[in-house]
Write a protein that holds these residues in place. Structure first.
Motif, PDB file in Angstrom:
ATOM      1  N   PHE A 100      42.295  43.557  37.318  1.00 42.03           N
ATOM      2  CA  PHE A 100      42.594  43.403  38.739  1.00 42.03           C
ATOM      3  C   PHE A 100      42.739  41.913  39.036  1.00 42.03           C
ATOM      4  O   PHE A 100      41.977  41.091  38.528  1.00 42.03           O
ATOM      5  N   LYS A 101      43.710  41.577  39.841  1.00 43.55           N
ATOM      6  CA  LYS A 101      44.003  40.171  40.126  1.00 43.55           C
ATOM      7  C   LYS A 101      42.785  39.450  40.692  1.00 43.55           C
ATOM      8  O   LYS A 101      42.491  38.321  40.297  1.00 43.55           O
ATOM      9  N   ASN A 102      42.054  40.096  41.583  1.00 40.14           N
ATOM     10  CA  ASN A 102      40.880  39.430  42.156  1.00 40.14           C
ATOM     11  C   ASN A 102      39.792  39.208  41.102  1.00 40.14           C
ATOM     12  O   ASN A 102      39.051  38.231  41.171  1.00 40.14           O
ATOM     13  N   ALA A 103      39.704  40.079  40.090  1.00 43.59           N
ATOM     14  CA  ALA A 103      38.750  39.884  38.998  1.00 43.59           C
ATOM     15  C   ALA A 103      39.177  38.703  38.129  1.00 43.59           C
ATOM     16  O   ALA A 103      38.340  37.901  37.706  1.00 43.59           O
ATOM     17  N   LEU A 104      40.478  38.588  37.877  1.00 39.79           N
ATOM     18  CA  LEU A 104      40.990  37.457  37.104  1.00 39.79           C
ATOM     19  C   LEU A 104      40.693  36.153  37.829  1.00 39.79           C
ATOM     20  O   LEU A 104      40.247  35.173  37.220  1.00 39.79           O
ATOM     21  N   ILE A 105      40.892  36.135  39.129  1.00 39.83           N
ATOM     22  CA  ILE A 105      40.607  34.929  39.925  1.00 39.83           C
ATOM     23  C   ILE A 105      39.117  34.608  39.869  1.00 39.83           C
ATOM     24  O   ILE A 105      38.732  33.444  39.712  1.00 39.83           O
ATOM     25  N   ALA A 106      38.267  35.629  39.946  1.00 42.99           N
ATOM     26  CA  ALA A 106      36.819  35.411  39.848  1.00 42.99           C
ATOM     27  C   ALA A 106      36.441  34.822  38.490  1.00 42.99           C
ATOM     28  O   ALA A 106      35.585  33.935  38.407  1.00 42.99           O
ATOM     29  N   ILE A 107      37.086  35.295  37.423  1.00 42.80           N
ATOM     30  CA  ILE A 107      36.838  34.746  36.089  1.00 42.80           C
ATOM     31  C   ILE A 107      37.259  33.282  36.040  1.00 42.80           C
ATOM     32  O   ILE A 107      36.517  32.416  35.567  1.00 42.80           O
ATOM     33  N   LEU A 108      38.446  32.994  36.545  1.00 42.94           N
ATOM     34  CA  LEU A 108      38.966  31.626  36.505  1.00 42.94           C
ATOM     35  C   LEU A 108      38.130  30.672  37.367  1.00 42.94           C
ATOM     36  O   LEU A 108      37.939  29.511  36.999  1.00 42.94           O
TER      37      LEU A 108
ATOM     38  N   LEU B 116      34.912  27.760  30.424  1.00 38.57           N
ATOM     39  CA  LEU B 116      35.715  28.572  29.515  1.00 38.57           C
ATOM     40  C   LEU B 116      36.722  27.682  28.789  1.00 38.57           C
ATOM     41  O   LEU B 116      37.399  26.864  29.402  1.00 38.57           O
ATOM     42  N   GLU B 117      36.788  27.839  27.478  1.00 37.70           N
ATOM     43  CA  GLU B 117      37.712  27.047  26.670  1.00 37.70           C
ATOM     44  C   GLU B 117      38.969  27.825  26.314  1.00 37.70           C
ATOM     45  O   GLU B 117      40.030  27.233  26.130  1.00 37.70           O
ATOM     46  N   VAL B 118      38.828  29.163  26.191  1.00 37.49           N
ATOM     47  CA  VAL B 118      39.968  30.009  25.836  1.00 37.49           C
ATOM     48  C   VAL B 118      39.891  31.284  26.665  1.00 37.49           C
ATOM     49  O   VAL B 118      38.834  31.910  26.756  1.00 37.49           O
ATOM     50  N   LEU B 119      41.007  31.653  27.273  1.00 37.74           N
ATOM     51  CA  LEU B 119      41.114  32.932  27.975  1.00 37.74           C
ATOM     52  C   LEU B 119      42.416  33.588  27.537  1.00 37.74           C
ATOM     53  O   LEU B 119      43.493  33.030  27.726  1.00 37.74           O
ATOM     54  N   ASN B 120      42.296  34.752  26.925  1.00 37.02           N
ATOM     55  CA  ASN B 120      43.462  35.483  26.444  1.00 37.02           C
ATOM     56  C   ASN B 120      43.668  36.728  27.308  1.00 37.02           C
ATOM     57  O   ASN B 120      42.855  37.647  27.281  1.00 37.02           O
ATOM     58  N   ILE B 121      44.750  36.740  28.061  1.00 36.70           N
ATOM     59  CA  ILE B 121      45.106  37.934  28.846  1.00 36.70           C
ATOM     60  C   ILE B 121      46.476  38.447  28.423  1.00 36.70           C
ATOM     61  O   ILE B 121      47.148  39.138  29.183  1.00 36.70           O
TER      62      ILE B 121
ATOM     63  N   ARG C 234      53.160  40.275  38.629  1.00 39.03           N
ATOM     64  CA  ARG C 234      53.289  39.118  37.735  1.00 39.03           C
ATOM     65  C   ARG C 234      52.332  38.043  38.258  1.00 39.03           C
ATOM     66  O   ARG C 234      51.995  38.029  39.445  1.00 39.03           O
ATOM     67  N   LEU C 235      51.904  37.172  37.386  1.00 39.67           N
ATOM     68  CA  LEU C 235      51.019  36.096  37.814  1.00 39.67           C
ATOM     69  C   LEU C 235      51.781  35.152  38.743  1.00 39.67           C
ATOM     70  O   LEU C 235      52.875  34.711  38.421  1.00 39.67           O
ATOM     71  N   ASP C 236      51.190  34.878  39.885  1.00 40.28           N
ATOM     72  CA  ASP C 236      51.839  33.969  40.826  1.00 40.28           C
ATOM     73  C   ASP C 236      51.497  32.520  40.490  1.00 40.28           C
ATOM     74  O   ASP C 236      50.670  32.234  39.629  1.00 40.28           O
ATOM     75  N   LYS C 237      52.149  31.606  41.193  1.00 37.10           N
ATOM     76  CA  LYS C 237      52.008  30.176  40.904  1.00 37.10           C
ATOM     77  C   LYS C 237      50.555  29.709  41.018  1.00 37.10           C
ATOM     78  O   LYS C 237      50.067  28.976  40.161  1.00 37.10           O
ATOM     79  N   SER C 238      49.854  30.138  42.045  1.00 37.65           N
ATOM     80  CA  SER C 238      48.471  29.675  42.235  1.00 37.65           C
ATOM     81  C   SER C 238      47.554  30.183  41.120  1.00 37.65           C
ATOM     82  O   SER C 238      46.682  29.443  40.655  1.00 37.65           O
ATOM     83  N   THR C 239      47.753  31.418  40.684  1.00 40.61           N
ATOM     84  CA  THR C 239      46.932  31.953  39.598  1.00 40.61           C
ATOM     85  C   THR C 239      47.250  31.235  38.289  1.00 40.61           C
ATOM     86  O   THR C 239      46.346  30.906  37.509  1.00 40.61           O
TER      87      THR C 239
END
Length: 108
Positions: free
Chosen positions: A13-21, A27-32, A52-57
């Motif tokens: 979920f996009k909001n979960a990805l944002i929370a991770i970021l 974090l040194e490596v994030l593979n999605i 699709r991932l937007d510019k801010s993400t």
């Protein structure tokens, strides 16, 4: 390899990805790669909610030294994830493919 997270071939979920970021500052490596990013928090798979991932993400992801993503329209693995509705049926594909990760230290 230090602080790594691989969510390849996942539904995220996009909001979960944002929370991770935002939350995993060290974090040194994030593979999605080959993952489906969903806009909605709906529990049911809905292909119309894939974004699709937007510019801010992408800018947030750029803060991670190694941010691995796959936005290719002709990517075979992405196509398989979409075909399998986000739940990759590894048994249908090349033997051992599930063991391969774009982050060598996480490959089995």
């Amino acid at each position: 390899m230090g602080k790594c997270l691989s969510l390849r071939c996942s539904i995220i979920f996009k909001n979960a990805l944002i929370a991770i970021l935002e939350g995993l500052q060290h974090l040194e490596v994030l593979n999605i790669s080959h993952s489906m990013i969903l806009e909605s928090d709906s529990l049911a798979f809905d292909p119309t909610r894939v974004v699709r991932l937007d510019k801010s993400t992408l800018e947030m992801g750029a803060r991670v030294p190694r941010f691995i993503t796959c936005e290719e329209r002709d990517c075979v693995m992405c196509e398989r994830v979409r075909y399998d509705e986000g739940l990759v049926r590894w048994y249908k594909y090349e033997k051992g493919l599930w063991k391969v990760d774009e982050v060598p230290s996480l490959a089995v």
